[in-house]
Design a protein around this motif. Structure first.
Motif, PDB file in Angstrom:
ATOM      1  N   VAL A  21       0.835  -1.203   0.000  1.00 22.79           N
ATOM      2  CA  VAL A  21       0.000   0.000   0.000  1.00 22.79           C
ATOM      3  C   VAL A  21       0.868   1.250   0.000  1.00 22.79           C
ATOM      4  O   VAL A  21       0.600   2.217  -0.733  1.00 22.79           O
ATOM      5  N   ASN A  25       0.959   3.886  -2.971  1.00 24.25           N
ATOM      6  CA  ASN A  25       0.523   5.257  -2.675  1.00 24.25           C
ATOM      7  C   ASN A  25       1.576   6.270  -3.094  1.00 24.25           C
ATOM      8  O   ASN A  25       1.258   7.332  -3.640  1.00 24.25           O
ATOM      9  N   PHE A  87     -14.009  -0.035   4.886  1.00 25.40           N
ATOM     10  CA  PHE A  87     -13.511  -1.252   4.267  1.00 25.40           C
ATOM     11  C   PHE A  87     -13.894  -2.517   5.035  1.00 25.40           C
ATOM     12  O   PHE A  87     -13.467  -3.610   4.678  1.00 25.40           O
ATOM     13  N   LEU A  95      -6.841  -4.039   3.915  1.00 27.60           N
ATOM     14  CA  LEU A  95      -5.552  -3.622   3.359  1.00 27.60           C
ATOM     15  C   LEU A  95      -5.409  -4.070   1.903  1.00 27.60           C
ATOM     16  O   LEU A  95      -4.894  -3.331   1.060  1.00 27.60           O
ATOM     17  N   LEU A  98      -7.475  -1.812  -0.150  1.00 30.50           N
ATOM     18  CA  LEU A  98      -6.824  -0.501  -0.242  1.00 30.50           C
ATOM     19  C   LEU A  98      -5.705  -0.535  -1.273  1.00 30.50           C
ATOM     20  O   LEU A  98      -5.544   0.401  -2.070  1.00 30.50           O
ATOM     21  N   ALA A 101      -7.220  -0.378  -4.683  1.00 29.11           N
ATOM     22  CA  ALA A 101      -7.626   0.984  -5.039  1.00 29.11           C
ATOM     23  C   ALA A 101      -6.440   1.775  -5.572  1.00 29.11           C
ATOM     24  O   ALA A 101      -6.560   2.521  -6.561  1.00 29.11           O
ATOM     25  N   LEU A 129     -11.103   4.202  -4.431  1.00 34.07           N
ATOM     26  CA  LEU A 129     -11.403   3.842  -3.044  1.00 34.07           C
ATOM     27  C   LEU A 129     -12.829   3.313  -2.907  1.00 34.07           C
ATOM     28  O   LEU A 129     -13.076   2.322  -2.212  1.00 34.07           O
ATOM     29  N   ALA A 133     -13.776  -0.483  -1.787  1.00 28.39           N
ATOM     30  CA  ALA A 133     -14.503  -0.648  -0.522  1.00 28.39           C
ATOM     31  C   ALA A 133     -15.792  -1.437  -0.734  1.00 28.39           C
ATOM     32  O   ALA A 133     -16.161  -2.284   0.090  1.00 28.39           O
ATOM     33  N   ILE A 215      -4.561   8.156   3.018  1.00 28.54           N
ATOM     34  CA  ILE A 215      -4.371   6.751   2.635  1.00 28.54           C
ATOM     35  C   ILE A 215      -3.280   6.124   3.493  1.00 28.54           C
ATOM     36  O   ILE A 215      -3.415   4.986   3.967  1.00 28.54           O
ATOM     37  N   LEU A 218      -4.763   5.532   6.922  1.00 23.88           N
ATOM     38  CA  LEU A 218      -5.707   4.415   6.900  1.00 23.88           C
ATOM     39  C   LEU A 218      -4.953   3.089   6.885  1.00 23.88           C
ATOM     40  O   LEU A 218      -5.299   2.154   7.618  1.00 23.88           O
ATOM     41  N   GLY A 219      -3.918   3.009   6.062  1.00 21.90           N
ATOM     42  CA  GLY A 219      -3.119   1.791   6.014  1.00 21.90           C
ATOM     43  C   GLY A 219      -2.457   1.493   7.346  1.00 21.90           C
ATOM     44  O   GLY A 219      -2.418   0.339   7.798  1.00 21.90           O
ATOM     45  N   GLN A 228     -10.874   1.814  11.410  1.00 24.77           N
ATOM     46  CA  GLN A 228     -10.850   3.196  10.944  1.00 24.77           C
ATOM     47  C   GLN A 228     -11.262   4.116  12.090  1.00 24.77           C
ATOM     48  O   GLN A 228     -12.449   4.304  12.351  1.00 24.77           O
TER      49      GLN A 228
END
Length: 350
Positions: A21, A25, A87, A95, A98, A101, A129, A133, A215, A218-219, A228
């Motif tokens: 991720v 990213n 998610f 994950l 994600l 995404a 995303l 999700a 992001i 979140l990861g 979350q």
């Protein structure tokens, strides 16, 4: 929720999905710098106030500073993206979704860059995303509609306010300066446009940088098994990491996008370029401090259209503008579907 750099590094070492991720990213941020950021200085180049390379360097620096400075005062946009989708309760599956995404965003953005299409990385991020999700949860319950509505508000703001402010600012400048010597006025607007272009790049860094920082956060939360969390606080080390990569992307790409946004759509005079950049900067400021995720490409393009229409409707090459709108409209279902399908594939291996 706030995270120390050591905790982040430990998460990377312990979880391959978190590492994936993170790398994806960073790739998205670099692509964003190469595709979205050049739009900030498109009018500066098209009116020959600056040459492309110095303008791109200016944009890279301003992107870095905008992300770093504005994020010290507000993280409203990051919070919106962070809460926009759910998610689900399985952290490893979340994950994987994600990561899917991020793959969707890179594929969509790279294709747009290759063909010179000024697509929006912000719209791609939101679409990717959302699609991923939905795949992770298995229903549209994955969408937090209260936060998603801010996306709709942002689209409306960037369309109508961007166009309206561009039109109004251009008309106002033309009226106030109608008796001013043309050479003297052009000198003033030459420097004014450079400053305004820097302002757009500054606010682009603040807007888009926060989206990608969310992001990362979140990861990290999913890797730590926290799900979350309700709130997040952006650490300075993360601001620097995102800012450096966005600036790098801006520095290594973008001249095709500059040509499409400002040179192909409408021929601008120096004062018109200033009007478009000033209007875009003000719209981006409003959106950033109210937590509305908007597209710099969208805002700047509609402002350019408004400025062109203020002179005469025929000054705008409407077919070019229509083609761009089609791309924006296709981004949500297109990138969303890629995110959904990629997430379904990744989830088979979790």
């Amino acid at each position: 929720m706030s995270v120390e750099l050591g905790t982040f590094v430990a998460g990377l070492m312990s979880d391959p999905l978190m590492l994936a991720v993170t790398l994806l990213n960073i790739g998205v941020i670099v692509v964003n710098g190469a595709t979205d950021a050049p739009n900030a200085i498109a009018t500066v180049v098209s009116t020959r106030s600056m040459k492309p390379r110095p303008a791109i360097v200016m944009a890279a620096v301003c992107n870095f500073l905008g992300l770093l400075v504005v994020s010290l005062f507000t993280s409203a946009v990051a919070n919106t993206i962070f809460k926009m989708v759910d998610f689900g309760g399985d952290n490893q599956a979340a994950l994987a979704a994600l990561a899917a995404a991020m793959v969707a965003i890179i594929v969509w953005g790279a294709a747009a860059w290759f063909f010179g299409i000024p697509t929006s990385q912000s719209h791609s991020l939101i679409a990717g995303l959302t699609g991923a999700a939905i795949a992770a949860v298995g229903s549209f319950d994955a969408i937090n509609w209260n936060e998603w509505m801010k996306v709709i508000y942002g689209i409306l703001l960037s369309t109508f306010l961007g166009f309206g402010m561009g039109w109004l600012t251009a008309r106002l400048i033309a009226r106030l300066c109608r008796r001013a010597p043309r050479n003297k006025a052009n000198q003033v607007f030459h420097w004014g446009q450079i400053i305004a272009g820097a302002g757009v790049a500054f606010m682009h860094g603040a807007q888009d940088g926060q989206k990608f920082m969310s992001i990362f956060m979140l990861g990290i939360a999913l890797t730590a098994g926290l799900g979350q969390p309700a709130e997040l606080a952006l650490p300075v080390w993360l601001m620097v990491l995102c800012a450096v990569n966005m600036g790098l992307g801006t520095a290594i790409g973008g001249e095709r996008i500059i040509k499409n946004v400002a040179m192909n759509m409408v021929k601008l005079e120096v004062y018109q370029g200033f009007a478009a950049s000033l209007s875009a900067t003000l719209c981006l400021m409003l959106a950033t401090f109210t937590g509305m995720p908007v597209s710099t490409t969208h805002v700047k393009t509609t402002a350019i259209m408004g400025v062109g229409a203020a002179k005469r409707k025929s000054a705008v090459k409407w077919q070019v503008a229509i083609d761009m709108v089609k791309t924006w409209v296709l981004t949500f279902p297109g990138c969303g579907l890629i995110g959904f399908l990629t997430a379904e594939l990744f989830l088979l291996f979790v």
